[in-house]
Design a protein around this motif. Structure first.
Motif, PDB file in Angstrom:
ATOM      1  N   GLY A 171      14.330  31.508 -26.330  1.00  0.00           N
ATOM      2  CA  GLY A 171      13.994  32.399 -27.428  1.00  0.00           C
ATOM      3  C   GLY A 171      13.244  33.656 -27.039  1.00  0.00           C
ATOM      4  O   GLY A 171      12.687  34.333 -27.907  1.00  0.00           O
ATOM      5  N   TYR A 175      19.368  37.134 -25.516  1.00  0.00           N
ATOM      6  CA  TYR A 175      18.544  36.058 -24.956  1.00  0.00           C
ATOM      7  C   TYR A 175      19.241  35.486 -23.720  1.00  0.00           C
ATOM      8  O   TYR A 175      20.425  35.131 -23.781  1.00  0.00           O
ATOM      9  CB  TYR A 175      18.334  34.925 -25.972  1.00  0.00           C
ATOM     10  CG  TYR A 175      17.705  35.358 -27.272  1.00  0.00           C
ATOM     11  CD1 TYR A 175      16.339  35.399 -27.410  1.00  0.00           C
ATOM     12  CD2 TYR A 175      18.521  35.702 -28.359  1.00  0.00           C
ATOM     13  CE1 TYR A 175      15.767  35.784 -28.613  1.00  0.00           C
ATOM     14  CE2 TYR A 175      17.953  36.103 -29.562  1.00  0.00           C
ATOM     15  CZ  TYR A 175      16.564  36.133 -29.691  1.00  0.00           C
ATOM     16  OH  TYR A 175      16.002  36.525 -30.877  1.00  0.00           O
ATOM     17  N   GLY A 225      16.828  30.373 -28.439  1.00  0.00           N
ATOM     18  CA  GLY A 225      15.767  29.539 -28.947  1.00  0.00           C
ATOM     19  C   GLY A 225      16.269  28.183 -29.371  1.00  0.00           C
ATOM     20  O   GLY A 225      17.426  28.015 -29.761  1.00  0.00           O
TER      21      GLY A 225
END
Length: 497
Positions: A455, A492, A496
Motif C-alpha cells: 500500500g 503500487y 495494500g
C-alpha cells in the motif's frame, strides 16, 4: 596462480620498517658529530650518566654506526636497568644487524617495563615474522593495533601473516583496515588484489589493481609493476546476465500484491569492474539485490546485467525498449559511474576512456537513451539512477568545451522528462552519492527496504527512501525525484492488503 606463488607475493612487500616514537631515536639528517661530542663531554664529566650514554647511542644510530649505538645503549641499561627506550632502541639496532633473537629479547624487556609500548609489539612482531613464527607475529600485531588503532603497517603486516597461513578472509580484512587508515597505501591494494585473485573474485582484484595505478605519487615501483602484471593476466570482464521470468503465469497469480494485473518489466544494471579507473565495490551487489526484490514483488521479467561495456549497454537498452512496447510498467535501475558534461548526463560503461571532455559522447551513453528505452510503457516509466558519484575521470580529463558545466566532477544535472516518466537520483543534481561502507549503498539499502511495503504509493515510496538515506548519511546525501506521473492513478509495487 598457485598458492606457493601467492605466499611469495605476500612476502615480497612485507613492511619491516622499525617504528620509533619521538622519545626514541632523534633521527638527525645532518651531521651527528656535534651531538656525539656533546654526549661524550657529558660522560667525561659524569661516567655514570645513563642519559648521556643513551643520547650518544641515539646520535651513533642516526649516523649509521650501529655497533657503537648498541654499546652505548648497553651501558645505559647497566646504569639504569629501567630505561625502557634504551632496551627498545637497542632492539632496533640488533634488528637492523639481523640479530633477531637479541632484538626479540630487547623488545620483550621493553614490554615488561611498559606493557603499553605499541611499537615494541609491532617491531617484535616483525622479528617473529623474520623467524617464521607467524602465530606469535600475529599476536604481537594484534596487540599493536589494539594499542595504536591507526598503525597501518601493523594491519598490513598482520594481513601478510594471515595470507601466509592461508587465511585469505582475515588477510583481506586487514588489508581493508590498512586502506581505511591510509587510503594511499598502495601495497595494501596490491596484496588485497592478489588475495581476491586467488579466490577467483576477479572484479574485486581488478578494482584493487586499478586503484594501485591511481596512486602514482605514493606507490612503490614494485606495486605499480605488480598491478600492471596482474591486470594483463586477469580474464577480461564479461557481462553477467540473468533473465528472471515467470512465463505463462499471470502476474496476479505469481504475486497477489500486484494491482490490476499490470505487466511489469525491469532492466537492472550494475557496473563495478571499471577497466581504466578505480572500480566501485557496491554497484553489482546493489543491482543483484534490487533485481531480487523486483522479482519477488511480481515483475514478469527482470533482466539483470553487470559490468557492461558500451556496446553491451547500448544493446541492453535497445532490447529493453522493444520489450517495453507491450508493458504497463517499465523500470530501469542503474548503479555505477555517471557524469554530466555540457549539461548532458551520461552513464559510464566499464570500458570508457575519457581523456578530454569532448570524448564523452563517444565513450559514454546519454541518459536520454535510458529514458527512451522506457518511454513506450503504457502506464509507468520509472528510471532510478544510483550514479551520482564523484567523476572518476575528473583529475585526468582535459577541459576543451567552452560550455562544459560546472558539475563535470560532481553528480548529475537536473532533468525534465516527459509527462508520465519519473526519474529518481540517489543524490540531488550537482551533489554526489555515497557508495557506502557496507555491502550495499545507502540508496539501494533504503530502496529495497521500502519497496515491498504493501500500500505504499510510488511517489510516497521515494519520500520514505529519501528520509532513510538522509538519516543513514547524516544528511550528506539527499535523493531527489524529477518528472511527473499521472495524478489520476496510484501506482503500487505491492498493493495494500
Amino acid at each position: 596462480m598457485g598458492f606457493g606463488m601467492l605466499r611469495k607475493l605476500f612476502w615480497c612487500c612485507v613492511i619491516l620498517v622499525l617504528a620509533d616514537p619521538a622519545a626514541a631515536i632523534d633521527r638527525v639528517k645532518g651531521d651527528a658529530n656535534p651531538a656525539i661530542a656533546a654526549a661524550s663531554e657529558a660522560i667525561r664529566r659524569d661516567p655514570k650518566d645513563a642519559n648521556a650514554y643513551y643520547n650518544r647511542g641515539n646520535a651513533y644510530a642516526a649516523s649509521g654506526d650501529t655497533d657503537r649505538a648498541i654499546a652505548d645503549y648497553t651501558t645505559t641499561i647497566r646504569f639504569d636497568p629501567a630505561h625502557v627506550n634504551a632496551y627498545y632502541n637497542r632492539g632496533n639496532g640488533y634488528s637492523s644487524k639481523g640479530d633477531t633473537d637479541r632484538a626479540i629479547a630487547d623488545y620483550t624487556a621493553t614490554i615488561r617495563l611498559d606493557p603499553a609500548y605499541a611499537n615494541a609489539y609491532y617491531n617484535r612482531g616483525n622479528a617473529y615474522s623474520n623467524k617464521g613464527n607467524t602465530d606469535r607475529a600475529i599476536a604481537d600485531y594484534t596487540e599493536a593495533v589494539r594499542l595504536q588503532p591507526a598503525n597501518a603497517n601493523a594491519y598490513f603486516n598482520r594481513g601478510n601473516a594471515y595470507g601466509n597461513k592461508g587465511d585469505a578472509d582475515r588477510a583481506i580484512a586487514d588489508y581493508t583496515e590498512t586502506i581505511r587508515v591510509d587510503p594511499t597505501y598502495a601495497n595494501a591494494y596490491v596484496n588485497r588484489g592478489l588475495a581476491y585473485e586467488k579466490r577467483g573474485d576477479f572484479a574485486k582484484a581488478r578494482a584493487d589493481f586499478n586503484a594501485t595505478l591511481g596512486l602514482t605519487q605514493s606507490a612503490t615501483r614494485w606495486a605499480l609493476d605488480k598491478a600492471r602484471e596482474r591486470l594483463s593476466a586477469l580474464p577480461r570482464p564479461r557481462p553477467a546476465t540473468i533473465l528472471v521470468e515467470k512465463a505463462g503465469v499471470p502476474p496476479s497469480v505469481a504475486a497477489p500484491g500486484v494491482a490490476n494485473g499490470d505487466r511489469r518489466i525491469a532492466l537492472v544494471i550494475g557496473n563495478s569492474a571499471y577497466e581504466n579507473v578505480a572500480a566501485l565495490p557496491n554497484p553489482v551487489r546493489d543491482a543483484s539485490l534490487v533485481a531480487d526484490v523486483l522479482r519477488l514483488t511480481g515483475f514478469e521479467a527482470v533482466t539483470l546485467l553487470t559490468d557492461l561495456r558500451k556496446d553491451a549497454l547500448v544493446n541492453a537498452l535497445r532490447e529493453f525498449a522493444a520489450r517495453a512496447e507491450t508493458a504497463d510498467w517499465a523500470v530501469v535501475y542503474y548503479a555505477g559511474h555517471g557524469m554530466e558534461v555540457g549539461g548532458i548526463n551520461y552513464l559510464i560503461p566499464t570500458d570508457a576512456r575519457i581523456a578530454a571532455d569532448r570524448e564523452i559522447g563517444f565513450e559514454a551513453v546519454p541518459v536520454d537513451q535510458v529514458l527512451n528505452a522506457a518511454e513506450r510503457a503504457r502506464k509507468l516509466r520509472l528510471v532510478i539512477l544510483d550514479a551520482c558519484r564523484d567523476n572518476p575521470f575528473a583529475a585526468q580529463m582535459k577541459r576543451t568545451m567552452t560550455m562544459a558545466s560546472r558539475s563535470v566532477s560532481r553528480g548529475l544535472a537536473p532533468l525534465e522528462p516527459e509527462a508520465g516518466t519519473l526519474v529518481v537520483y540517489a543524490a540531488k543534481d550537482g551533489e554526489t552519492a555515497l557508495d557506502g561502507d557496507g555491502t550495499n549503498s545507502p540508496f539501494a539499502t533504503a530502496f529495497v527496504k521500502n519497496l515491498p511495503t504493501p500500500g505504499l504509493e510510488v511517489r510516497r515510496l521515494f519520500d520514505f527512501v529519501r528520509d532513510d538515506v538522509m538519516e543513514a548519511t547524516g544528511r550528506r546525501q539527499k535523493p531527489f525525484s524529477y518528472g511527473s506521473i499521472s495524478g489520476r492513478q496510484d501506482f503500487y509495487f505491492v498493493a495494500g492488503k
